[in-house]
Design an enzyme around this catalytic site. Structure first.
Site, PDB file in Angstrom:
ATOM      1  N   ASP A 114       0.681  -1.191  -0.269  1.00 32.00           N
ATOM      2  CA  ASP A 114      -0.034  -0.129   0.373  1.00 32.00           C
ATOM      3  C   ASP A 114       1.286   1.546   0.174  1.00 32.00           C
ATOM      4  O   ASP A 114      -0.030   2.173   0.176  1.00 32.00           O
ATOM      5  CB  ASP A 114      -1.538  -0.432   1.279  1.00 32.00           C
ATOM      6  CG  ASP A 114      -2.064  -0.662   0.290  1.00 32.00           C
ATOM      7  OD1 ASP A 114      -2.349  -0.921  -0.179  1.00 32.00           O
ATOM      8  OD2 ASP A 114      -2.417  -1.296   1.696  1.00 32.00           O
ATOM      9  N   ASP A 180      -7.601  -3.787  -4.930  1.00 28.44           N
ATOM     10  CA  ASP A 180      -6.959  -2.477  -3.843  1.00 28.44           C
ATOM     11  C   ASP A 180      -5.740  -1.865  -4.414  1.00 28.44           C
ATOM     12  O   ASP A 180      -5.290  -0.951  -4.810  1.00 28.44           O
ATOM     13  CB  ASP A 180      -6.961  -2.624  -2.871  1.00 28.44           C
ATOM     14  CG  ASP A 180      -8.357  -3.429  -2.446  1.00 28.44           C
ATOM     15  OD1 ASP A 180      -8.714  -4.424  -2.712  1.00 28.44           O
ATOM     16  OD2 ASP A 180      -8.761  -3.282  -1.030  1.00 28.44           O
TER      17      ASP A 180
HETATM   18  N1  GLY Z   1      -7.674  -1.809   1.145  1.00 27.55           N
HETATM   19  C1  GLY Z   1      -8.189  -1.921   2.246  1.00 27.55           C
HETATM   20  C2  GLY Z   1      -9.791  -1.026   1.735  1.00 27.55           C
HETATM   21  O1  GLY Z   1     -10.209  -0.885   0.809  1.00 27.55           O
HETATM   22  O2  GLY Z   1     -10.309  -1.382   3.035  1.00 27.55           O
END
Ligand code: GLY
Length: 404
Positions: A114, A180
């Site tokens: 992330d 994501d």
């Molecule tokens: N990337 C984690 C979420 O969208 O909760």
């Protein structure tokens, strides 16, 4: 003796002077955000010691502050950057800089995927608005960290590690990639633009292409988790982590796909990426469970609909993505549809149903988001990234209006 006004007090004075009730919804939403986020800044500034990064609410109603390694650590700095951009109030810049620089260690993080969210929303916006070359260096360093997670056999960037004895191992995962992760590619594209090193761009395209092939269903929706075999590069599982079933449409996942493929189109011009974003949006737009206010349920297949929580964060991400989609000629006749749909979402989010009264809601702007219903974590709460993408959408809408 002079008394220093707090950030929120300064905003309140301006708010009172300009009579928001006579304004359109967009300007009133910006005024409201200026006061609410001003209060959040005042709270953060009242702490002594390390930077406290407001993230969501705890079950007891207190504010949860995340540390630098949390995937959400860049959104509060990014929110202050967007607020500065929307208001032109240069008094916000020292705060935005301070909060951004407080998470500088994020650029070296290699144990999850992330860093794109974290460093892009903070340093990326800071770079865009100030041109600070140190921020460009942080972006390239972060892209280098993210690149260490590329798995050549599968051609993807691994999202999560699978520790021995972990829940992920118990699910049989080996190399999980979540939708994501499309959101982290902007960092790689930017790193190539900033450094001239095309390797980041190539990794981003490889990830986008494999995800295009593996993550999507014939109806246009996407799986949350694709688990790859890191040795052979094949697919082991098509699963979910935050949705209600492997086969369901977890709403924020659909939102990340729409937004992520729009960004991939921005940097590559590949019409297949735009079509991916358009088709996933069409799935959401025409879904029989989409509520009339256009704020999706946390999962479009959640078993208790209509008595299921909504997810304002997914709505804000979709609105921001749609505003960008509406600007591209490749949208052809659908540009107005994208913009009008985004406006409908934003009108709902700006209403009292989703926008908190000033001073309430832990001083977050939006109510009614969900982190993970299956894990029973942060259900029907404010989330800092809902606010971030909401302000980004307000800024994109204003930019479009200016060009009309
Ligand atoms: N990337 C984690 C979420 O969208 O909760």
């Amino acid at each position: 003796m002079t008394t220093k006004l707090t950030v929120a007090a300064v905003a309140l004075v301006a708010f009172a002077a300009c009579n928001s009730s006579s304004k359109g919804w967009h300007d009133a939403a910006v005024d409201n955000a200026r006061v609410q986020i001003g209060m959040q800044i005042d709270t953060v500034e009242s702490f002594k010691g390390a930077f406290h990064n407001p993230t969501t609410l705890n079950p007891d109603g207190s504010v949860l502050y995340c540390d630098v390694t949390d995937w959400r650590s860049g959104f509060f700095p990014g929110t202050v950057w967007y607020l500065y951009e929307l208001t032109g109030d240069s008094a916000l810049v020292p705060y935005a800089r301070k909060y951004t620089e407080s998470i500088a260690d994020a650029q070296y993080l290699k144990w999850h995927h992330d860093v794109g969210f974290m460093v892009g929303s903070s340093f990326g916006n800071g770079l865009r608005l100030t041109g600070d070359s140190a921020y460009a260096d942080a972006m390239v360093e972060a892209a280098q960290s993210l690149s260490t997670r590329f798995r050549p056999k599968a051609g993807i960037i691994q999202s999560w590690d699978v520790e021995p004895g972990s829940d992920r191992e118990a699910r049989g995962w080996s190399c999980p990639v979540i939708i994501d992760n499309m959101m982290n590619l902007e960092l790689l594209f930017e790193a190539t633009r900033l450094s001239g090193d095309s390797s980041y761009y190539r990794l981003a395209v490889s990830h986008a292409d494999r995800t295009l092939k593996e993550h999507f269903r014939p109806d246009g929706s996407c799986f949350h988790v694709i688990d790859y075999d890191s040795i052979s590069g094949g697919v082991n599982h098509r699963h979910t982590a935050q949705g209600c079933a492997h086969s369901s449409a977890w709403s924020r996942g659909q939102a990340w796909a729409i937004y992520g493929y729009t960004v991939a189109y921005r940097y590559t011009g590949n019409p297949a990426y735009f079509k991916r974003a358009a088709d996933t949006f069409e799935f959401m737009r025409t879904h029989p469970n989409m509520p009339s206010d256009k704020i999706p349920y946390w999962d479009m297949d959640a078993p208790g609909i209509p008595d299921e929580p909504r997810d304002a964060s997914a709505a804000a991400v979709i609105a921001s993505g749609l505003y960008e989609m509406s600007t591209y000629p490749v949208a052809e006749g659908n540009g107005a549809l994208y913009r009008e749909y985004a406006d409908s979402i934003m009108l709902s989010l700006a209403s009292e149903e989703y926008t908190a009264a000033v001073g309430d809601n832990g001083r977050f702007i939006l109510k009614h988001s969900v982190t993970s219903k299956p894990a029973d974590v942060e259900i029907d709460v404010p989330l800092n990234y809902a606010d971030y993408y909401y302000l980004e959408a307000l800024k994109r809408r204003r930019d479009i209006e200016k060009k009309l």
